[in-house]
Design an enzyme around this catalytic site. Structure first.
Site, PDB file in Angstrom:
ATOM      1  N   LYS A  56       0.839  -1.216   0.000  1.00 43.02           N
ATOM      2  CA  LYS A  56       0.000   0.000   0.000  1.00 43.02           C
ATOM      3  C   LYS A  56       0.865   1.254   0.000  1.00 43.02           C
ATOM      4  O   LYS A  56       0.674   2.151  -0.816  1.00 43.02           O
ATOM      5  CB  LYS A  56      -0.908  -0.005   1.247  1.00 43.02           C
ATOM      6  CG  LYS A  56      -1.567   1.340   1.540  1.00 43.02           C
ATOM      7  CD  LYS A  56      -2.458   1.284   2.753  1.00 43.02           C
ATOM      8  CE  LYS A  56      -1.797   1.432   4.092  1.00 43.02           C
ATOM      9  NZ  LYS A  56      -1.424   2.803   4.485  1.00 43.02           N
ATOM     10  N   ASN A  57       1.811   1.306   0.930  1.00 46.18           N
ATOM     11  CA  ASN A  57       2.545   2.565   1.093  1.00 46.18           C
ATOM     12  C   ASN A  57       3.527   2.830  -0.048  1.00 46.18           C
ATOM     13  O   ASN A  57       3.758   3.981  -0.408  1.00 46.18           O
ATOM     14  CB  ASN A  57       3.225   2.601   2.466  1.00 46.18           C
ATOM     15  CG  ASN A  57       2.190   2.750   3.581  1.00 46.18           C
ATOM     16  OD1 ASN A  57       1.062   3.143   3.326  1.00 46.18           O
ATOM     17  ND2 ASN A  57       2.567   2.407   4.802  1.00 46.18           N
ATOM     18  N   CYS A 150      -5.092   7.698   9.310  1.00 48.37           N
ATOM     19  CA  CYS A 150      -5.407   7.059  10.588  1.00 48.37           C
ATOM     20  C   CYS A 150      -5.279   8.025  11.754  1.00 48.37           C
ATOM     21  O   CYS A 150      -4.483   8.945  11.731  1.00 48.37           O
ATOM     22  CB  CYS A 150      -4.447   5.899  10.822  1.00 48.37           C
ATOM     23  SG  CYS A 150      -4.967   4.405  10.013  1.00 48.37           S
ATOM     24  N   ARG A 155       0.790  13.721  13.953  1.00 47.00           N
ATOM     25  CA  ARG A 155       1.285  13.588  12.580  1.00 47.00           C
ATOM     26  C   ARG A 155       1.545  14.931  11.898  1.00 47.00           C
ATOM     27  O   ARG A 155       0.924  15.264  10.892  1.00 47.00           O
ATOM     28  CB  ARG A 155       0.335  12.712  11.756  1.00 47.00           C
ATOM     29  CG  ARG A 155       0.117  11.373  12.402  1.00 47.00           C
ATOM     30  CD  ARG A 155      -0.595  10.411  11.522  1.00 47.00           C
ATOM     31  NE  ARG A 155       0.286   9.826  10.515  1.00 47.00           N
ATOM     32  CZ  ARG A 155      -0.084   8.876   9.679  1.00 47.00           C
ATOM     33  NH1 ARG A 155      -1.296   8.419   9.722  1.00 47.00           N
ATOM     34  NH2 ARG A 155       0.755   8.383   8.810  1.00 47.00           N
ATOM     35  N   ASP A 349       3.613  -0.261  12.378  1.00 47.70           N
ATOM     36  CA  ASP A 349       2.400  -0.764  11.732  1.00 47.70           C
ATOM     37  C   ASP A 349       2.088  -2.220  12.097  1.00 47.70           C
ATOM     38  O   ASP A 349       1.071  -2.764  11.653  1.00 47.70           O
ATOM     39  CB  ASP A 349       2.514  -0.632  10.204  1.00 47.70           C
ATOM     40  CG  ASP A 349       2.531   0.820   9.767  1.00 47.70           C
ATOM     41  OD1 ASP A 349       2.099   1.687  10.557  1.00 47.70           O
ATOM     42  OD2 ASP A 349       2.990   1.100   8.645  1.00 47.70           O
ATOM     43  N   ARG A 469      -9.172   0.038   4.123  1.00 55.01           N
ATOM     44  CA  ARG A 469      -8.262   1.030   3.551  1.00 55.01           C
ATOM     45  C   ARG A 469      -6.937   0.395   3.140  1.00 55.01           C
ATOM     46  O   ARG A 469      -6.254   0.870   2.246  1.00 55.01           O
ATOM     47  CB  ARG A 469      -7.941   2.122   4.588  1.00 55.01           C
ATOM     48  CG  ARG A 469      -9.038   3.119   4.854  1.00 55.01           C
ATOM     49  CD  ARG A 469      -8.550   4.182   5.829  1.00 55.01           C
ATOM     50  NE  ARG A 469      -7.173   4.489   5.523  1.00 55.01           N
ATOM     51  CZ  ARG A 469      -6.217   4.747   6.421  1.00 55.01           C
ATOM     52  NH1 ARG A 469      -6.510   4.758   7.695  1.00 55.01           N
ATOM     53  NH2 ARG A 469      -4.991   4.994   6.060  1.00 55.01           N
TER      54      ARG A 469
END
Ligand code: EPU
Length: 497
Positions: A56-57, A150, A155, A349, A469
């Site tokens: 994903k990232n 999230c 952040r 994660d 997601r």
């Protein structure tokens, strides 16, 4: 011909334009209802093999990077998940053309005519902020919202912004938006910048920007995460000149133009890690591929320490076994401690998923979160009255008797103190039993699935849009391994009432 917004991949290519209905854009790929749930009957025993999806990232970063490139970029092995859909929508809102077919995405950003990102789309994903670098570098200007994603702490994006300023951009905050442009109509210029913290996103933003700046850029204390390496590989294949990816210093020779290239997205190390933990928590044996073992080595070490047997079947296949008879002495898995840190340290994660596993081990463990300041949200209470919440910063959590949240609803015994937690194993009071729980973020949601697989009885997980997601076909993958898990949508739910 299917629209991309539904991400049911059509056999034939289809083209996204920025003119389609906004209501379509907000749909998730794996059905569309916000109030669908996962229902799991445990305890499960898993067996068989699963295919790990593309990262994903890495996909998010590479999709942003396609904005740097003239012509078309073709990405293979892009996961079919809602974060990717949101990123594609952001690119479309700028005027890029995005086609999706058979797990591939083709992006052509030659038609980009806007520099202001669709703010509603952007607030949905943190990765959307990464377009600021390419937009300023190639088009001279960018207006982006402060990032969403999230709920894992504050952040901030100060490092992105300070780094862009070091490359000559003028950056201002106005009405919740970040407005950046190059000075006097000139492009970005190479420079030196040291990140105070090796932020993955800031490293990626600055790599993209510096790749098109005039001159040489030296970035130090950068992130060493595999996703940074993947981005460097794509940019270099597109004509950039980046040296040092995977180390803490990057040297980037800026180019006036980059050209779209082709890239296969590497496997998602966090998805692989989640399935490795699924094997451990259910005391099962499963294999998975493709996996790049060096990207999950920290987890391999920790699971081995607990007593799991992990073997590399071939270059890209791992087998994880926690079947009681297979680990030494037949003892149950033992507890172990973790402290999250930037790569190659233990990934933040995977912290919530590990916490679920530790509740089923023997002994007690210390889990420390050092990357995000609010990642313990899957266990810290939200049930406090607001007067008490505001007092949390001054009253030690120990005085609050460690009020439980979702994992605790499933029978876990966990004490939280700021950004660390003591997890009590099954001989110390944890005993997982099915319950009704709510996913509050992507990885916390994954930990609830794992706990639900190990728990006796039925677990219902709500707010699964958080999980969808980032995990492609998670229900089907677990079903194929033998888990009793279903995704229930409102009509089936209402028949249960
Ligand atoms: N930070 C700053 N200033 C900045 C940027 C970051 O102080 O300008 C701080 C953050 O507040 C945080 C720490 O640095 O405390 C780490 O943040 P980082 O920038 O490294 O994270 P990110 O780029 O926002 C990516 C992944 C996350 C993953 C982290 C850490 C994407 C889209 N997201 O986020 O993935 O947890 O790196 O590895 O690449 C997930 O997949 O569930 C996820 C959250």
């Amino acid at each position: 011909m299917a629209l991309f917004c539904n991400i049911i991949i059509s056999p034939k290519p289809f083209v996204l334009s920025c003119s389609y209905q906004k209501t379509h854009l907000s749909k998730t790929p794996q059905n569309t209802k916000q109030d669908a749930i996962f229902k799991i009957k445990g305890p499960a025993t898993l067996s068989g093999h699963i295919t790990i999806s593309g990262s994903k990232n890495s996909s998010l970063a590479l999709l942003a990077a396609t904005l740097c490139c003239s012509g078309s970029s073709l990405l293979h092995n892009v996961p079919n998940i809602s974060d990717i859909q949101a990123m594609a929508s952001i690119l479309c809102s700028l005027g890029a053309k995005v086609e999706s077919f058979d797990g591939k995405m083709m992006v052509n950003s030659d038609g980009v005519g806007k520099i202001e990102v669709d703010l509603e789309e952007m607030r949905k994903i943190r990765g959307g902020f990464f377009v600021i670098g390419p937009l300023v570098a190639r088009f001279g200007e960018a207006v982006v919202a402060l990032p969403g994603g999230c709920n894992i702490g504050k952040r901030p994006v100060d490092l992105h912004l300070r780094g862009l300023r070091a490359l000559g951009a003028v950056v201002e905050l106005r009405d919740g938006k970040v407005c950046a442009h190059t000075a006097n109509g000139k492009g970005l210029v190479g420079g030196r910048f040291r990140l105070d913290y090796p932020s993955v996103g800031a490293t990626e933003t600055l790599m993209m920007a510096a790749s098109m700046a005039d001159g040489i850029t030296l970035l130090s204390n950068v992130a060493k995460e595999p996703e940074v390496v993947d981005l460097a590989r794509f940019l270099n294949d597109s004509g950039a000149s980046i040296e040092g990816a995977g180390s803490d210093t990057l040297v980037i020779w800026g180019k006036s133009q980059l050209y779209g290239s082709e890239c296969v997205i590497r496997p998602d190390r966090i998805e692989a890690g989640t399935f490795m933990i699924a094997a451990a928590i259910t005391r099962s044996c499963i294999s998975m591929s493709p996996v790049i073992p060096s990207r999950v080595s920290c987890l391999i070490d920790k699971l081995s320490e607990a007593g799991c047997k992990i073997s590399q079947v071939d270059q890209h296949t791992l087998r994880v076994s926690a079947v009681p008879a297979l680990y030494p002495g037949g003892d149950d898995l033992k507890s172990f401690g973790i402290k999250t840190s930037p790569f190659p340290g233990f990934p933040t994660d995977l912290q919530p998923q590990i916490m679920a596993l530790l509740t089923t081990c023997t002994g007690s463990s210390l889990v420390e979160e050092s990357v995000f300041d609010n990642r313990m949200s899957h266990i810290i209470t939200c049930l406090l009255p607001s007067s008490m919440k505001s007092a949390l910063s001054i009253i030690s959590f120990s005085l609050l008797l460690w009020i439980a949240r979702e994992l605790q609803k499933l029978g876990a015994r966990i004490q939280v103190n700021g950004n660390s937690a003591i997890v009590f194993g099954k001989d110390k009071g944890s005993s997982l039993c099915g319950s009704r729980v709510i996913a509050r973020d992507l990885r916390g949601g994954a930990s609830l699935i794992l706990a639900g697989l190990a728990a006796k009885g039925t677990t219902e997980i709500h707010k699964i849009e958080h999980i969808e997601r980032g995990y492609e076909n998670i229900v089907t993958k677990l079903q194929n391994l033998g888990a009793d898990i279903e995704r229930l949508t409102p009509p089936s739910l209402s028949s249960l009432l």
